[in-house]
Motif scaffolding. Structure first.
Motif, PDB file in Angstrom:
ATOM      1  N   LEU A  84      58.915  35.965 -40.226  1.00 27.94           N
ATOM      2  CA  LEU A  84      60.102  35.316 -39.633  1.00 27.94           C
ATOM      3  C   LEU A  84      59.695  34.211 -38.662  1.00 27.94           C
ATOM      4  O   LEU A  84      60.301  33.136 -38.631  1.00 27.94           O
ATOM      5  N   ALA A  85      58.652  34.485 -37.865  1.00 21.61           N
ATOM      6  CA  ALA A  85      58.233  33.494 -36.865  1.00 21.61           C
ATOM      7  C   ALA A  85      57.694  32.230 -37.541  1.00 21.61           C
ATOM      8  O   ALA A  85      57.991  31.110 -37.110  1.00 21.61           O
ATOM      9  N   PRO A 153      67.522  30.029 -33.739  1.00 23.33           N
ATOM     10  CA  PRO A 153      68.096  30.453 -35.022  1.00 23.33           C
ATOM     11  C   PRO A 153      67.981  31.949 -35.305  1.00 23.33           C
ATOM     12  O   PRO A 153      68.615  32.447 -36.228  1.00 23.33           O
ATOM     13  N   ALA A 154      67.203  32.682 -34.497  1.00 25.43           N
ATOM     14  CA  ALA A 154      67.145  34.147 -34.667  1.00 25.43           C
ATOM     15  C   ALA A 154      67.970  34.833 -33.585  1.00 25.43           C
ATOM     16  O   ALA A 154      68.853  35.646 -33.864  1.00 25.43           O
ATOM     17  N   MET A 155      67.704  34.492 -32.325  1.00 27.82           N
ATOM     18  CA  MET A 155      68.330  35.216 -31.217  1.00 27.82           C
ATOM     19  C   MET A 155      69.858  35.093 -31.216  1.00 27.82           C
ATOM     20  O   MET A 155      70.568  36.095 -31.077  1.00 27.82           O
ATOM     21  N   ASP A 179      68.314  24.532 -39.427  1.00 32.02           N
ATOM     22  CA  ASP A 179      67.278  25.564 -39.641  1.00 32.02           C
ATOM     23  C   ASP A 179      67.908  26.901 -40.060  1.00 32.02           C
ATOM     24  O   ASP A 179      67.822  27.893 -39.336  1.00 32.02           O
ATOM     25  N   PRO A 180      68.495  26.916 -41.264  1.00 31.39           N
ATOM     26  CA  PRO A 180      69.254  28.116 -41.657  1.00 31.39           C
ATOM     27  C   PRO A 180      68.436  29.216 -42.342  1.00 31.39           C
ATOM     28  O   PRO A 180      68.989  30.278 -42.643  1.00 31.39           O
ATOM     29  N   SER A 181      67.132  29.002 -42.584  1.00 28.60           N
ATOM     30  CA  SER A 181      66.388  29.991 -43.388  1.00 28.60           C
ATOM     31  C   SER A 181      66.276  31.344 -42.682  1.00 28.60           C
ATOM     32  O   SER A 181      66.357  32.388 -43.336  1.00 28.60           O
ATOM     33  N   VAL A 182      66.059  31.334 -41.355  1.00 35.23           N
ATOM     34  CA  VAL A 182      65.913  32.616 -40.660  1.00 35.23           C
ATOM     35  C   VAL A 182      67.220  33.416 -40.698  1.00 35.23           C
ATOM     36  O   VAL A 182      67.204  34.601 -41.069  1.00 35.23           O
TER      37      VAL A 182
END
Ligand code: NAD
Length: 499
Positions: A84-85, A153-155, A179-182
């Motif tokens: 993910l990172a 995009p994750a938090m 940045d929608p992949s995460v």
């Protein structure tokens, strides 16, 4: 080679059919690596229908079983942290360690969500009247939607769907198109954790998608994080369509530096909080306010070499302090603010414009910049820059310094550096800002507290996560019940009271 990204609806990857797409860049190289499909209103409605279909079953699932999905999701986040990172850094540009921080902060909200059954228990009064008991319960709202910015995009998706779904709602997330992949991967992992199809959907898109979410009668609540102009629009439009809305906006976070502060520590903190993630954080410290001429002069003397020696590098470089900005447009916008500061008379002591990383000349890099003698009439003080630029505004007295963040249009975060408990306590109590740090540069509340700014940094009145988040994603029902029912009192035409 570019990858065609998708939507995630009803548990499946769905190819976009609108014919509209937007390029996603690798900010290190400037190359387009993927295409985000921009959903049509009908595609968004399919996401909403999927969430609406999943709602009755999920709301009826007992809270402990819902929490078990959160426990499993947390484990999957840990197991997939590296993947993910890397994905996050490759689209956003922040360095890998910082991407892990982004995911970890979201994971901590999931940990909080594991305990949400405790917060949904409601209240009970036995014997509120003759044979009467009174109790309240917190019920989920239904379909909730989240619209998120590019910078976490994750938090930020997890701030929203973690709490909403643990409370029994179903969710449609519209991530940043940059940045929608995460977020897409998070939705897959969430299913793998045991969530039924339709509980979490991801619909990619732009204004058309957002407007569909804001106006669709099946959407009960909207959570937004992004810039203030859009936040205000989201709040007004969502509310006009009868929805519960929380909309977090931009920021200008000040650091007040008292003459008694430990300046070496302050400089460490200013460098990390001002330039980390290329300044693309809503809690970045972007204004330093030293109190008194001597404090200001000493601060500048220590800051200059530190800003000059910042290591700007690839997002994959473990030695880099920060990576490229998310897009060329964002980098050029920051350079434009620096131009404006110079035009309006601020002293540019370190100039990051025109920085190029050797071998990666097409990447979206910008060096760190430092301004001295910025004044409140300048645009670079009034507006958010959202880049690696620190402005020093000098103040003669504590009162003058303290007034700056209070008077600013934004009120997200603020910090004071001092050894003087009286000054710190009075500042924390009086400052007109939502999140305060005392010798803490980035006072982001932990998941079980609540995140939210004041003034134009947040529209609506409920914060993200913590108990405030649970309040946002639930509605209270209060039941008054009488058992046994045998007592005959006749009709009463008077409002019942406890007199
Ligand atoms: P942005 O406002 O450009 O975009 C945010 C979201 O709104 C995206 O999903 C985008 O697709 C959507 N959007 C953009 N234009 C729209 C329009 N005209 N109509 C409807 N929807 C639209 O923000 P960004 O550049 O992605 O993120 C940076 C901003 O977010 C900064 O201002 C930063 O301070 C703010 N931010 C605030 C917080 C907070 O908690 N206060 C946290 C993170 C970021």
């Amino acid at each position: 080679m570019t990858t065609d990204l998708h939507h995630f609806i009803n548990g499946a990857k769905i190819v976009g059919t609108s014919g509209r797409t937007l390029g996603v860049f690798n900010p290190n190289t400037g190359e387009v690596t993927a295409k985000t499909p921009l959903a049509s209103a009908d595609e968004v409605r399919a996401g909403i229908a999927s969430a609406a279909g999943a709602f009755p079953g999920w709301a009826a699932t007992n809270p402990q079983r819902r929490a078990r999905v959160m426990f499993e999701f947390k484990r999957l986040l840990e197991d997939n942290m590296d993947e993910l990172a890397e994905m996050l850094s490759s689209e956003h540009g922040k360095v890998i360690a910082d991407s892990k921080g982004d995911i970890q902060r979201g994971l901590e909200v999931i940990e909080f969500a594991c305990g949400i059954p405790h917060l949904q228990k409601g209240e009970f009064t036995e014997g509120a009247g003759p044979d009467i008991d009174m109790y309240s319960m917190r019920q989920p709202l239904g379909v909730c939607a989240g619209i998120t910015p590019f910078n976490f995009p994750a938090m930020i998706p997890m701030w929203m769907f973690g709490v909403a779904i643990a409370c029994g709602n179903t969710f449609v997330c519209k991530p940043s198109e940059k940045d929608p992949s995460v977020p897409l991967r998070l939705a897959e992992l969430f299913m793998e954790a045991g969530a039924p199809a339709g509980v979490l959907n991801v619909v990619n898109g732009d204004k058309e998608a957002v407007d569909t979410l804001l106006t669709d009668p099946q959407v009960e609540a909207i959570s937004f994080v992004g810039s203030s102009m859009i936040a205000e629009y989201i709040y007004a439009t969502g509310a006009a369509h009868g929805k519960r809305v929380q909309a977090m906006g931009g920021a200008k976070n000040h650091a007040i530096i008292m003459p008694d502060a430990d300046l070496d520590r302050v400089v460490d903190d200013l460098i990390g909080a001002g330039y980390g993630s290329a300044g693309e954080r809503c809690m970045a410290l972007s204004v330093a306010v030293p109190v008194g001429k001597e404090t200001g002069d000493r601060l500048i003397e220590k800051l200059i070499p530190r800003v000059e020696s910042l290591k700007v590098g690839l997002s994959t470089d473990v030695d880099a302090d920060y990576g490229p900005m998310v897009t060329a447009e964002q980098r050029d916008k920051v350079a434009g603010w620096i131009d404006r500061g110079v035009e309006q008379g601020a002293d540019l002591l370190v100039d990051g414009r025109g920085f190029e990383l050797q071998g990666y000349e097409d990447g979206f890099f910008i060096g760190g910049s430092l301004f001295d003698n910025v004044t409140p009439d300048m645009d670079i003080w009034k507006e958010e820059i959202f880049g690696p630029v620190l402005s020093v505004v000098r103040a003669e007295t504590f009162e003058e310094a303290a007034e700056l963040p209070s008077a600013h249009q934004y009120g997200n975060g603020v910090a004071i550096f001092t050894r003087d408990g009286d000054a710190a306590r009075s500042f924390a109590s009086k400052v007109n800002v939502g999140m305060v740090g005392i010798n803490v540069p980035i006072p982001v509340p932990l998941a079980y507290h609540s995140f939210g700014g004041w003034k134009r940094s947040a529209f609506g009145d409920t914060n993200q996560h913590g108990t405030e988040g649970v309040k946002f994603y639930t509605k209270v029902k209060t039941v008054t019940s009488r058992w046994p029912t045998g007592l005959k009192e006749g009709s009463s035409f008077v409002i019942p009271t406890m007199k």
